[in-house]
Design an enzyme around this catalytic site. Structure first.
Site, PDB file in Angstrom:
ATOM      1  N   ALA A 184      53.587 -11.883  52.209  1.00 27.29           N
ATOM      2  CA  ALA A 184      53.758 -13.301  51.846  1.00 27.29           C
ATOM      3  C   ALA A 184      52.863 -13.660  50.670  1.00 27.29           C
ATOM      4  O   ALA A 184      51.654 -13.417  50.700  1.00 27.29           O
ATOM      5  CB  ALA A 184      53.442 -14.203  53.039  1.00 27.29           C
ATOM      6  N   GLN A 211      39.101  -9.022  65.241  1.00 24.54           N
ATOM      7  CA  GLN A 211      39.924  -7.811  65.144  1.00 24.54           C
ATOM      8  C   GLN A 211      39.105  -6.587  65.513  1.00 24.54           C
ATOM      9  O   GLN A 211      37.950  -6.455  65.117  1.00 24.54           O
ATOM     10  CB  GLN A 211      40.482  -7.678  63.723  1.00 24.54           C
ATOM     11  CG  GLN A 211      41.296  -6.417  63.478  1.00 24.54           C
ATOM     12  CD  GLN A 211      40.464  -5.243  62.987  1.00 24.54           C
ATOM     13  OE1 GLN A 211      39.368  -5.423  62.467  1.00 24.54           O
ATOM     14  NE2 GLN A 211      40.968  -4.044  63.179  1.00 24.54           N
ATOM     15  N   THR A 232      44.145  -3.600  66.263  1.00 25.25           N
ATOM     16  CA  THR A 232      44.900  -2.932  65.206  1.00 25.25           C
ATOM     17  C   THR A 232      45.230  -1.513  65.648  1.00 25.25           C
ATOM     18  O   THR A 232      44.334  -0.732  65.952  1.00 25.25           O
ATOM     19  CB  THR A 232      44.097  -2.907  63.895  1.00 25.25           C
ATOM     20  OG1 THR A 232      43.894  -4.250  63.454  1.00 25.25           O
ATOM     21  CG2 THR A 232      44.838  -2.141  62.811  1.00 25.25           C
ATOM     22  N   SER A 289      37.161  -9.019  60.766  1.00 25.23           N
ATOM     23  CA  SER A 289      37.342  -7.583  60.965  1.00 25.23           C
ATOM     24  C   SER A 289      36.131  -6.967  61.662  1.00 25.23           C
ATOM     25  O   SER A 289      34.988  -7.373  61.437  1.00 25.23           O
ATOM     26  CB  SER A 289      37.548  -6.906  59.610  1.00 25.23           C
ATOM     27  OG  SER A 289      37.492  -5.497  59.730  1.00 25.23           O
ATOM     28  N   HIS A 331      50.173  -2.620  57.882  1.00 24.03           N
ATOM     29  CA  HIS A 331      48.832  -2.576  57.284  1.00 24.03           C
ATOM     30  C   HIS A 331      48.891  -2.819  55.780  1.00 24.03           C
ATOM     31  O   HIS A 331      48.149  -2.223  54.995  1.00 24.03           O
ATOM     32  CB  HIS A 331      48.156  -1.231  57.576  1.00 24.03           C
ATOM     33  CG  HIS A 331      46.681  -1.335  57.825  1.00 24.03           C
ATOM     34  ND1 HIS A 331      46.150  -1.494  59.074  1.00 24.03           N
ATOM     35  CD2 HIS A 331      45.622  -1.309  56.982  1.00 24.03           C
ATOM     36  CE1 HIS A 331      44.840  -1.547  59.008  1.00 24.03           C
ATOM     37  NE2 HIS A 331      44.481  -1.454  57.733  1.00 24.03           N
ATOM     38  N   TYR A 365      39.087  -2.276  65.757  1.00 25.24           N
ATOM     39  CA  TYR A 365      39.563  -0.904  65.703  1.00 25.24           C
ATOM     40  C   TYR A 365      38.992  -0.201  66.928  1.00 25.24           C
ATOM     41  O   TYR A 365      38.005  -0.645  67.516  1.00 25.24           O
ATOM     42  CB  TYR A 365      39.073  -0.199  64.443  1.00 25.24           C
ATOM     43  CG  TYR A 365      39.673  -0.712  63.166  1.00 25.24           C
ATOM     44  CD1 TYR A 365      41.028  -0.602  62.911  1.00 25.24           C
ATOM     45  CD2 TYR A 365      38.866  -1.322  62.201  1.00 25.24           C
ATOM     46  CE1 TYR A 365      41.576  -1.075  61.733  1.00 25.24           C
ATOM     47  CE2 TYR A 365      39.406  -1.789  61.019  1.00 25.24           C
ATOM     48  CZ  TYR A 365      40.765  -1.664  60.792  1.00 25.24           C
ATOM     49  OH  TYR A 365      41.300  -2.129  59.624  1.00 25.24           O
ATOM     50  N   LYS A 380      48.394  -5.647  66.605  1.00 23.90           N
ATOM     51  CA  LYS A 380      48.706  -5.687  65.171  1.00 23.90           C
ATOM     52  C   LYS A 380      49.057  -4.285  64.677  1.00 23.90           C
ATOM     53  O   LYS A 380      48.303  -3.341  64.890  1.00 23.90           O
ATOM     54  CB  LYS A 380      47.513  -6.218  64.376  1.00 23.90           C
ATOM     55  CG  LYS A 380      47.716  -6.256  62.859  1.00 23.90           C
ATOM     56  CD  LYS A 380      46.484  -6.838  62.173  1.00 23.90           C
ATOM     57  CE  LYS A 380      46.661  -6.921  60.672  1.00 23.90           C
ATOM     58  NZ  LYS A 380      46.596  -5.587  60.019  1.00 23.90           N
ATOM     59  N   ARG A 403      45.603 -10.035  51.377  1.00 25.10           N
ATOM     60  CA  ARG A 403      45.470  -9.856  49.932  1.00 25.10           C
ATOM     61  C   ARG A 403      45.334 -11.177  49.175  1.00 25.10           C
ATOM     62  O   ARG A 403      44.491 -11.278  48.272  1.00 25.10           O
ATOM     63  CB  ARG A 403      46.642  -9.048  49.379  1.00 25.10           C
ATOM     64  CG  ARG A 403      46.453  -7.548  49.466  1.00 25.10           C
ATOM     65  CD  ARG A 403      47.453  -6.801  48.611  1.00 25.10           C
ATOM     66  NE  ARG A 403      47.279  -5.359  48.764  1.00 25.10           N
ATOM     67  CZ  ARG A 403      47.887  -4.629  49.700  1.00 25.10           C
ATOM     68  NH1 ARG A 403      48.727  -5.225  50.554  1.00 25.10           N
ATOM     69  NH2 ARG A 403      47.679  -3.335  49.783  1.00 25.10           N
TER      70      ARG A 403
END
Length: 382
Positions: free
Chosen positions: A309, A131, A159, A109, A275, A133, A251, A330
């Site tokens: 998932a 990733q 994202t 991130s 998200h 932003y 994404k 997660r």
């Protein structure tokens, strides 16, 4: 329960809830609004039946696959998540190392608590993705891209579902911030979480490692409002792709017209994602969108499921419905909060074992044999 006794992601989640500060666990575990989307992301997988093949003669299973042309050991990977050192002092290093040891893609991130360069040093055979932003300051955007390219990150994930922070009420009630602001409430909860507290007190200060060292502690909502560019649009995405000049994934897409527009703009893959239910509540569950997304893309770009998932059968279902890969955050964050690197490794091994077992049970020798005929949408009742 000990880590070695955990049989599934929910077991590891229970360990994370026991070890982590309440502020930390709720940040991982929570969603926006009434958390309807949060729960539906996972619950939607139960709407599908798996039509296993009889006498398929599957004595060996090959789970290897490709993501953006890169050979990987499994068709699933670690999606980006911010501020991992808040969950365990090992932070993103633990996740990147566990993924690398297993030949899996790891996605870092922008808002990581370990730097781009430090994570790149942990790369083995599998690639790493970065990733992004979109900041208001284009100089900062270009600096991030240049650093990621110089460090050898193989693809960019942009994202696009984060123009403002979703209404995450657990975070507001807990006073969540990175770095943490420790008021009386946080101190009281810290006393109930001694293992987490010891890590926090003895480890280096937690901050957004890719930003300035003097970035102040504030709520995520305030940080996003100050730093991120809500006005970012398709023309800006074209500029970004030109600056990156490499494989790129978008994404945060739930509409087929946006998926088609992304391909026309130059993205190589589409991550169907809301998200993790943390932005707009009542967004559709990503797995429910896969058939129409696959039809709309028609092979012009790779399709990736992100969100919900928790089991090997979930990954199998998504692949059969048209996804080339499945991303999640997660599950590994639960593992990280529960036991650092060991927790992440245990979680990845559980999913790997489940996925291999389920491929044998459904009658598929390889990922390429997972096709729509193996899945049936369960008829609605009532």
């Amino acid at each position: 329960m000990k880590l070695a006794d955990c049989q599934n992601v929910n077991d590891i989640r229970a360990l994370a809830a026991r070890r982590a500060h309440k502020m930390v666990f709720d940040y991982i575990d929570g969603g926006a609004g009434d958390e309807q989307t949060l729960h539906e992301n996972t619950g939607a997988f139960a709407h599908y039946d798996l039509l296993f093949r009889a006498l398929a003669g599957v004595d060996t299973v090959e789970t290897g696959s490709h993501i953006l042309g890169h050979r990987v050991a499994q068709p699933f990977f670690c999606s980006p998540a911010a501020g991992n050192r808040l969950f365990h002092t090992q932070g993103e290093r633990a996740v990147a190392r566990a993924a690398a040891e297993r030949g899996l893609v790891y996605c870092l991130s922008t808002l990581s608590s370990v730097s781009i360069e430090d994570i790149a040093a942990l790369r083995k055979t599998a690639p790493q993705f970065f990733q992004l932003y979109v900041w208001k300051d284009r100089v900062l955007v270009k600096e991030m891209l240049d650093r990621a390219k110089a460090a050898g990150f193989a693809a960019l994930i942009l994202t696009v579902d984060f123009p403002v922070t979703g209404k995450r009420e657990r975070d507001v009630r807990n006073g969540f911030a990175i770095p943490p602001k420790l008021g009386l409430k946080q101190v009281f909860e810290a006393l109930k979480s001694p293992a987490w507290s010891l890590d926090y007190l003895t480890g280096p200060a937690i901050r957004y490692a890719n930003l300035s060292a003097d970035t102040p502690a504030m709520s995520l909502a305030d940080f996003v409002a100050q730093q991120l560019h809500a006005g970012f649009a398709w023309k800006d995405a074209e500029w970004l792709l030109g600056e990156w000049n490499g494989p790129a994934i978008i994404k945060g897409v739930v509409r087929t017209d946006d998926a088609v527009k992304a391909v026309e703009t130059g993205f190589d893959a589409v991550m169907v994602s809301n998200h993790g239910g943390r932005q707009l509540d009542r967004s559709p569950a990503p797995v429910s969108l896969l058939p129409e997304m696959a039809a709309a893309l028609d092979g012009r770009a790779e399709l990736i499921l992100d969100g919900g998932a928790r089991r090997g059968v979930d990954i199998l279902t998504a692949l059969a419905l048209g996804a080339q890969a499945v991303g999640f955050a997660r599950p590994y964050l639960y593992g990280l909060a529960a036991a650092g690197h060991k927790g992440v490794a245990r979680m990845l091994d559980i999913l790997t074992d489940e996925f291999r077992r389920d491929m044998t049970l459904i009658g598929a020798r390889s990922v390429s044999e997972l096709e729509p005929g193996l899945v049936r949408r369960r008829p609605e009742t009532g």
